[in-house]
Write a protein that holds these residues in place. Structure first.
Motif, PDB file in Angstrom:
ATOM      1  N   SER A   1       6.981  44.450  48.853  1.00  0.00           N
ATOM      2  CA  SER A   1       7.971  43.420  48.565  1.00  0.00           C
ATOM      3  C   SER A   1       7.585  42.727  47.263  1.00  0.00           C
ATOM      4  CB  SER A   1       8.043  42.414  49.705  1.00  0.00           C
ATOM      5  OG  SER A   1       8.991  41.414  49.423  1.00  0.00           O
ATOM      6  N   VAL A   2       8.493  42.762  46.300  1.00  0.00           N
ATOM      7  CA  VAL A   2       8.219  42.174  44.990  1.00  0.00           C
ATOM      8  C   VAL A   2       8.507  40.685  44.998  1.00  0.00           C
ATOM      9  CG1 VAL A   2       8.802  42.266  42.555  1.00  0.00           C
ATOM     10  CG2 VAL A   2       8.760  44.370  43.892  1.00  0.00           C
ATOM     11  N   SER A   3       9.685  40.302  45.470  1.00  0.00           N
ATOM     12  CA  SER A   3      10.083  38.898  45.485  1.00  0.00           C
ATOM     13  C   SER A   3      11.220  38.759  46.481  1.00  0.00           C
ATOM     14  CB  SER A   3      10.514  38.444  44.086  1.00  0.00           C
ATOM     15  OG  SER A   3      11.645  39.189  43.662  1.00  0.00           O
ATOM     16  N   ASP A   4      11.851  37.596  46.478  1.00  0.00           N
ATOM     17  CA  ASP A   4      12.999  37.365  47.354  1.00  0.00           C
ATOM     18  C   ASP A   4      14.314  37.723  46.687  1.00  0.00           C
ATOM     19  OD1 ASP A   4      11.301  36.469  49.311  1.00  0.00           O
ATOM     20  OD2 ASP A   4      11.426  34.375  48.680  1.00  0.00           O
ATOM     21  N   GLU A   5      14.282  38.011  45.397  1.00  0.00           N
ATOM     22  CA  GLU A   5      15.498  38.369  44.673  1.00  0.00           C
ATOM     23  C   GLU A   5      15.733  39.875  44.734  1.00  0.00           C
ATOM     24  OE1 GLU A   5      17.836  36.572  43.073  1.00  0.00           O
ATOM     25  OE2 GLU A   5      16.908  34.700  43.748  1.00  0.00           O
ATOM     26  N   LYS A   6      16.972  40.268  44.541  1.00  0.00           N
ATOM     27  CA  LYS A   6      17.308  41.690  44.618  1.00  0.00           C
ATOM     28  C   LYS A   6      16.720  42.451  43.434  1.00  0.00           C
ATOM     29  CE  LYS A   6      21.575  41.911  41.957  1.00  0.00           C
ATOM     30  NZ  LYS A   6      22.919  42.450  41.853  1.00  0.00           N
ATOM     31  N   ILE A   7      16.421  43.713  43.659  1.00  0.00           N
ATOM     32  CA  ILE A   7      15.930  44.606  42.613  1.00  0.00           C
ATOM     33  C   ILE A   7      17.142  45.197  41.904  1.00  0.00           C
ATOM     34  CG2 ILE A   7      14.640  46.716  42.150  1.00  0.00           C
ATOM     35  CD1 ILE A   7      12.883  46.052  44.529  1.00  0.00           C
TER      36      ILE A   7
END
Length: 931
Positions: A344-350
């Motif tokens: 998981s990179v962040s809470d925003e969409k890739i």
């Protein structure tokens, strides 16, 4: 001072929207950043921005297989064909509509573009096609019911697969094939996100937005496509009565012998068998679905609304990477679709995913946070991890040597950027509210930042930690901050409490509260002179107040201004102060006598665009504009000013005249760039740009903008910001200046080789005459080169002078020539390989002419020399440390080897153990050498 400043780099923003791609060698990532394109070199760890600017943000780009041609398309459909060799635009084309995807064929002969429900195939210029026009259209395919979203080429560039919003994938061929026609693949229940051909095969994998992945198998091999052959027209037989002498008569055929007839019949049987075999091979191309997998099941355990937003596939290693709207991405191995890794990179969409040529590095772009990551999935390490400010960048400050820029943003973060590499290397996130001001200490050991959370924080840039938190007796929103030249005192002004607070950095105690202002304190500045502790502050109460709190406490001198004060800055010598006011004027005052020394009327130079919501013209809007940021040049003769517009102005302080104006952006994706609104968009109900076209966002939720929000809509996260310059500062070396704008941190620097700027030039001074004078009189040749003021010629003369003659040459050189020679040596130290040679020149120059050089006038040259020496020291120290550790390891291995041989000689170790241990030792040494 020269003013040939050109845009050189864009910092503070690494990714906005669109697709990111790797170069063919896999060492660089190309990322669209608004209406510009940045190239991040992962091998040398540097970033550069192409000197190309579009009128709108780039949304789609692709690179040719040879890495020379880049095609970039903006959100209005304007296509740019860019040569990465010369970094110039070679051709332009207007699609006039939104383009969703673009892809070059593997052979480099064509590239396809998805526009609306059509697919356009163009010939790529180059030696492969023999075509050197930019956009030569070859084919157009129309068989879609909705917008096309993605495409991919087969390995041999014969077949094109295109996905669409109508939940189908269609296959097209450029050439005519006997056993292939346009083919459609169905079975998906949502928008197609990506489609990929297999390596050296026509098998295909298709992925939709709801996470369905379908594996399709082709019925024919790569060599199974048969060329289309036109049927041969049959010749008309002539009637018997029209037979001529040369024609064969039927009676003669009957008269043939039986043997000839039998041979003819046998040959017919053989031809029939061959024809039947050809018909068997001539199978029509069709696809069979082998499996359907649901990729979203892995991520929907945590979020039910998760959808697949981006995917990439490496055909050689069969590795599939899928990114979701929750910020998680998964790595699968095809065709079994077995999960290899998840993160998981962040809470925003890739927003975009790309794989390099070897398949080891995965590049991920998150548009919501402006984040760009390069992840090595096998070792599970970050190759690159960069993120700009998620909201506007509010303030900047250069380090004393010009190597580092510190920025503060409305997201509450403080970031340090390396000017040389262009990367952020430290992020401080201790503030809980927007950062309003940042400042460097004079000794480059710490930085301070003020925030609306009521604290001033001091950060150690050696250990990268927050070592001081300075607070006020009662909660105050702090709007500005300043550090004195000695680095002992910090001052900050209040926005809601009209006072100036003074702290000691060493003890962290509040020393003084300076009261007297009757409005928000909007800017404070310390005198840069080392012997002075004078503090200047301006407020909305139309006053400039000069304090000497250390010596006299709260006593101060008040100077009335013509309007509300917005910014104050000191001249480098500390004798003068400049103030920007709300009426668009810049006024200068003498610090000791408090008298006005000059005035600049700058409102008409600001320029003002018309916003979509403005009901008045741009000319009328200009009356409310003013400068909000000021900075003196390093020599104190010029003033850099910017504010609520897209223009940056450089003024001559003494004459009060505009010297040069820079337009920092042409991006029409921002608001208030144009002075006029297109009449076609004006209706009786207002501007058509204000009509919000709401598309279904990722996850199915449509965000509604909050009314009245102008500083970044936290609800929609998709707003049209207004062009504005928040902060400006000259580099201490005088060779560049930086501007914190709506686009990011723009760096404008001098290119000394482009402008001919001689000094005290004579007719007899020419490059040939200088080269001839080197043989006769070296000092005279150096004087002539300095007068011509060409850096290349000066460097050539310096390098032709022997090391033993340097001291004598500089002794005979005049003082005014020595001052100009200092800047040339500083730039040569940074770029030349002859490090020791130029160090000898710098040492003798400062030893002989150092006491005579005026410190303030030549401060940019001295700072540039310090910057070059610091950079070389950092580069060489890493190399020396590596060599030191290598030598230590080799010496330790050698000592162990000698001890082992001594033990062998004494006979304390048996033969087998001796051979095994020695072989292990040799193996260790070999492994070390290999590493």
């Amino acid at each position: 001072m020269k003013f040939s400043y050109k845009f050189s780099n864009l910092l503070g923003t690494v990714y906005r929207r669109g697709n990111i791609i790797f170069t063919p060698d896999g060492n660089s990532v190309i990322s669209p950043v608004g209406n510009r394109i940045s190239i991040h070199d992962l091998k040398s760890h540097k970033t550069s921005t192409l000197p190309i600017e579009s009128r709108y943000n780039f949304v789609a780009l692709d690179l040719s297989p040879n890495g020379n041609i880049l095609v970039a398309i903006n959100e209005q459909g304007d296509a740019f064909m860019i040569s990465l060799v010369s970094q110039t635009v070679t051709h332009k084309y207007r699609f006039k509509r939104k383009v969703n995807a673009i892809k070059f064929s593997p052979d480099g002969k064509h590239f396809a573009v998805c526009k609306e429900n059509n697919v356009f195939v163009f010939q790529a210029p180059g030696p492969f096609t023999g075509q050197y026009n930019g956009f030569v259209m070859e084919r157009v395919f129309h068989n879609f019911y909705d917008e096309t979203t993605c495409l991919d080429w087969s390995f041999d560039s014969k077949i094109l697969a295109v996905g669409s919003k109508d939940m189908s994938i269609k296959l097209f061929s450029l050439g005519k094939w006997d056993n292939f026609k346009t083919y459609a693949l169905g079975g998906h229940t949502d928008v197609i996100v990506a489609c990929f051909f297999e390596h050296k095969s026509y098998d295909i994998t298709t992925i939709s937005r709801n996470g369905q992945a379908c594996i399709w198998e082709c019925s024919i091999d790569p060599d199974g496509l048969l060329p289309f052959q036109e049927p041969i027209p049959k010749k008309k037989q002539k009637p018997s009565h029209e037979l001529q002498e040369d024609d064969v008569d039927l009676t003669k055929v009957i008269e043939r012998s039986e043997e000839e007839i039998s041979k003819h019949l046998n040959q017919l049987d053989i031809d029939d068998k061959e024809e039947n075999e050809k018909n068997k091979k001539k199978e029509k191309m069709y696809y069979k679905r082998l499996a359907r997998h649901y990729l979203a099941d892995d991520v929907r355990k945590e979020s039910k609304d998760a959808v697949l937003t981006a995917a990439s596939y490496h055909k050689a290693t069969k590795v599939l990477v899928a990114g979701f709207s929750t910020g998680a991405f998964f790595i699968y191995e095809l065709p079994e679709v077995s999960l290899i890794h998840s993160l998981s990179v962040s809470d925003e969409k890739i927003s975009s995913i790309a794989l390099n040529s070897t398949g080891d590095w995965i590049a991920l772009g998150c548009g919501g946070l402006g984040q760009l990551l390069v992840w090595e999935w096998q070792s599970e390490t970050y190759v690159l991890k960069q993120q700009g400010h998620s909201n506007n960048m509010s303030c900047i400050c250069y380090s004393p040597d010009g190597q580092i820029v510190v920025t503060g943003g409305e997201d509450g973060k403080v970031k340090l950027w390396n000017v040389t590499s262009g990367f952020c290397f430290v992020t401080f996130s201790e503030h809980l509210a927007p950062v309003t001001a940042v400042s460097f200490s004079g000794n480059k050991k710490f930085i301070v930042s003020a925030s609306l959370d009521g604290t001033v924080r001091a950060y150690d840039i050696i250990r990268y930690r927050n070592f001081r938190t300075l607070t006020t007796p009662r909660p105050v929103q702090l709007s500005c901050v300043a550090v004195d030249s000695s680095g002992e005192f910090v001052a900050a002004g209040g926005q809601d409490v009209f006072e100036v607070f003074l702290w000691s950095v060493k003890t962290g105690r509040l020393l003084e509260i300076l009261a007297g202002h009757e409005g928000p304190v909007w800017s404070v500045a310390f005198n840069p002179n080392v012997t002075s502790t004078i503090l200047a502050s301006v407020s909305w109460d139309k006053t400039l107040r000069i304090w000497d709190a250390i010596e006299k406490g709260s006593d101060h001198e008040t100077i009335e201004l013509s309007a509300d004060g917005l910014c104050v800055t000191f001249k480098p010598d500390g004798e003068e102060v400049a103030v920007a006011t709300l009426d668009g004027q810049i006024t200068t005052f003498h610090v000791r006598t408090a008298t006005q020394t000059g005035s600049i009327e700058g409102r008409n130079d600001l320029g003002s665009g018309r916003s979509d919501t403005d009901l008045v013209t741009a000319k009328k809007t200009l009356e409310s504009k003013a400068f909000t940021s000021l900075c003196y040049s390093a020599d104190g003769e010029y003033l850099l000013a910017g504010g609520q517009s897209k223009n940056v102005c450089i003024y001559n302080v003494k004459e009060g005249l505009l010297v040069k104006k820079f337009e920092v952006t042409q991006n029409r994706s921002f608001d208030a760039v144009d002075d006029f609104i297109n009449r076609r968009k004006m209706t009786e109900f207002g501007n058509l740009n204000l009509i919000e076209e709401r598309e279904e966002n990722e996850g199915g939720n449509v965000a509604i903008r909050l009314p009245g929000v102008k500083k970044g809509d936290m609800a929609a996260r998709s707003f049209k910001p207004e062009v504005r310059i928040y902060s400006l500062q000259f580099s201490p070396t005088g060779e560049a200046w930086a501007a914190a704008t709506t686009e990011g941190l723009l760096i404008y620097s001098l290119n000394l080789g482009l402008v001919f700027d001689p000094w005290d030039l004579e007719v007899a001074i020419t490059p040939d005459a200088i080269r001839q004078a080197i043989k006769d009189d070296q000092t005279n040749a150096l004087v002539m080169a300095v007068k011509l003021n060409e850096a290349g010629i000066i460097q050539e003369v310096i390098e032709n002078i022997s090391v033993n003659d340097v001291e004598l040459t500089l002794t005979n050189l005049g003082e005014k020539f020595a001052e100009r020679l200092l800047i040339v040596i500083a730039s040569a130290l940074e770029s030349s390989r002859h490090l020791e040679f130029y160090l000898v020149w710098a040492e003798h120059l400062l030893t002989i002419h150092g006491p005579k050089i005026k410190s303030q006038k030549n401060m940019p040259g001295l700072i540039a020399l310090q910057k070059g020496l610091t950079r070389k020291y950092e580069e060489l120290s890493k190399l020396c440390d590596f060599n030191t550790y290598t030598m230590q390891c080799i010496l330790r291995a050698s000592a162990n080897r000698q001890a082992l041989e001594k033990e062998k000689a004494k006979g304390n170790i048996e033969g087998e153990n001796e051979t095994s241990s020695s072989s292990d030792e040799d193996e260790n040494i070999m492994m070390f050498n290999y590493d």
